[in-house]
Design a protein around this motif. Sequence first.
Motif, short mmCIF file in Angstrom:
data_model
loop_
_atom_site.label_atom_id
_atom_site.label_comp_id
_atom_site.label_asym_id
_atom_site.label_seq_id
_atom_site.Cartn_x
_atom_site.Cartn_y
_atom_site.Cartn_z
N ASN A 148 0.81 -1.22 0.00
CA ASN A 148 0.00 0.00 0.00
C ASN A 148 0.84 1.27 0.00
O ASN A 148 0.30 2.37 -0.14
N SER A 149 2.13 1.14 0.18
CA SER A 149 3.00 2.33 0.21
C SER A 149 3.69 2.57 -1.13
O SER A 149 4.60 3.39 -1.21
N THR A 150 3.28 1.84 -2.18
CA THR A 150 3.95 1.96 -3.47
C THR A 150 3.41 3.16 -4.25
O THR A 150 2.28 3.60 -4.07
N GLY A 160 7.49 3.32 -0.42
CA GLY A 160 7.65 4.29 0.66
C GLY A 160 8.03 3.67 1.99
O GLY A 160 8.58 4.36 2.85
N CYS A 161 7.77 2.39 2.18
CA CYS A 161 8.07 1.76 3.47
C CYS A 161 9.57 1.72 3.74
O CYS A 161 10.01 1.83 4.89
N CYS A 162 10.37 1.54 2.68
CA CYS A 162 11.82 1.47 2.85
C CYS A 162 12.55 2.55 2.06
O CYS A 162 13.77 2.68 2.19
N GLY A 163 11.82 3.30 1.20
CA GLY A 163 12.44 4.39 0.46
C GLY A 163 13.29 3.95 -0.70
O GLY A 163 14.24 4.65 -1.06
N THR A 164 12.98 2.81 -1.33
CA THR A 164 13.74 2.32 -2.47
C THR A 164 12.83 2.24 -3.70
O THR A 164 11.60 2.22 -3.58
N SER A 165 13.46 2.20 -4.87
CA SER A 165 12.75 2.11 -6.14
C SER A 165 13.19 0.87 -6.88
O SER A 165 14.38 0.49 -6.82
N THR A 166 12.26 0.22 -7.57
CA THR A 166 12.54 -0.97 -8.34
C THR A 166 11.94 -0.83 -9.73
O THR A 166 10.98 -0.06 -9.94
N GLU A 167 12.49 -1.55 -10.67
CA GLU A 167 11.94 -1.55 -12.02
C GLU A 167 10.72 -2.45 -12.07
O GLU A 167 10.71 -3.55 -11.53
N GLY A 168 9.69 -1.97 -12.74
CA GLY A 168 8.45 -2.73 -12.82
C GLY A 168 7.69 -2.67 -11.50
O GLY A 168 7.73 -1.68 -10.78
N GLN A 169 7.03 -3.76 -11.19
CA GLN A 169 6.23 -3.83 -9.97
C GLN A 169 6.77 -4.85 -8.97
O GLN A 169 6.08 -5.21 -8.02
N GLU A 192 10.24 4.24 6.79
CA GLU A 192 10.78 5.55 6.44
C GLU A 192 9.70 6.56 6.09
O GLU A 192 9.94 7.76 6.22
N ASP A 193 8.54 6.09 5.63
CA ASP A 193 7.48 7.04 5.29
C ASP A 193 6.82 7.62 6.54
O ASP A 193 6.04 8.57 6.43
N TYR A 194 7.09 7.04 7.74
CA TYR A 194 6.57 7.59 9.00
C TYR A 194 7.71 8.12 9.88
O TYR A 194 7.55 8.26 11.09
N GLU A 195 8.85 8.37 9.27
CA GLU A 195 9.99 8.78 10.08
C GLU A 195 9.80 10.16 10.70
O GLU A 195 10.19 10.40 11.85
N ASP A 196 9.20 11.08 9.96
CA ASP A 196 8.99 12.44 10.46
C ASP A 196 7.66 12.62 11.17
O ASP A 196 7.37 13.72 11.65
N ASP A 197 6.86 11.57 11.24
CA ASP A 197 5.55 11.65 11.88
C ASP A 197 5.68 11.21 13.34
O ASP A 197 6.09 10.08 13.62
N GLU A 198 5.38 12.11 14.26
CA GLU A 198 5.51 11.79 15.67
C GLU A 198 4.31 11.06 16.23
O GLU A 198 4.42 10.40 17.26
N GLU A 199 3.17 11.18 15.60
CA GLU A 199 1.95 10.55 16.12
C GLU A 199 1.75 9.15 15.56
O GLU A 199 1.38 8.24 16.29
N ALA A 200 1.94 8.97 14.28
CA ALA A 200 1.71 7.66 13.64
C ALA A 200 3.06 7.01 13.35
O ALA A 200 4.08 7.66 13.15
N ASP A 201 3.06 5.67 13.35
CA ASP A 201 4.27 4.92 13.06
C ASP A 201 4.08 3.86 11.99
O ASP A 201 5.03 3.18 11.61
N GLY A 202 2.84 3.69 11.50
CA GLY A 202 2.59 2.69 10.47
C GLY A 202 2.54 1.27 10.97
O GLY A 202 2.53 0.33 10.16
#
Length: 246
Positions: A148-150, A160-169, A192-202
């Motif tokens: 869900n973080s793609t 977005g969960c790890c901040g990396t990109s891959t070719e295709g899906q 990593e997508d919740y790194e700056d969020d202090e309230e939510a952590d995913g």
Amino acid sequence: MNLRLASRKRKSESIEADSANTPQPESPRESPAPSTVADSPSRPVKPSPRRKPRSKSITRPATPPPPKSPEEIALEELKSLVQSCPPKSFHSALLARLDGAAPEQVASLSKLLEGLTPPPTLHCARCHQDYLEEENYDRICVMDHDDNSTEVRHHETFWGCCGTSTEGQEPPAGWCFEGKHTSDRAKARYREDYEDDEEADGLQSCEERKCHRRTSPRKQFREVHVVITRRRGERPPPPAKKKRLS
């Protein structure tokens, strides 16, 4: 003739007497060479170090250790057996032998293990698996990538969960997180997508995962199978689809 010889003898005696009375010239003495000690600067003369006499090492024969008693030998053999035996094998062997043990053996073992308490079972706030702190090794807690973080960008997929990109899906190689279990939710943050969020952590809560409810034996088997495959570095099999009744 005699007169001539007598006169010659007298003359020679008088000449010898005169030579003995005349003083002879003295032979010149050699003057001593001038000393150069006064001209050279005075330097302190260091005394030569005295060598210490070497002490003669006396090699004494090593005294053999005293012989061990049969009780000490039996104790060392028992310790070696416990240390070399795997924990699971020792656990199962001890349980199997307790069923047919004599009352005296059970009483001795109970007295020997008196005060021993099992370690508490902890619950991981990240993967929601139960664990023991003694078995909390590195890379035992693993988390999959979140679909869900793609975000699709041209021909690449950003995770977005790890901040990396891959070719295709295709997801990135390996796990999104790999480390130790923790029961502290503040330390369980890894996205990593919740790194700056202090309230939510995913992270999912135990209420969302229904961790404290009684699960069916089939689900328990699947959770154990997932843990085993994760320890081996494999991906767990997808859940079986339910067949619809026609």
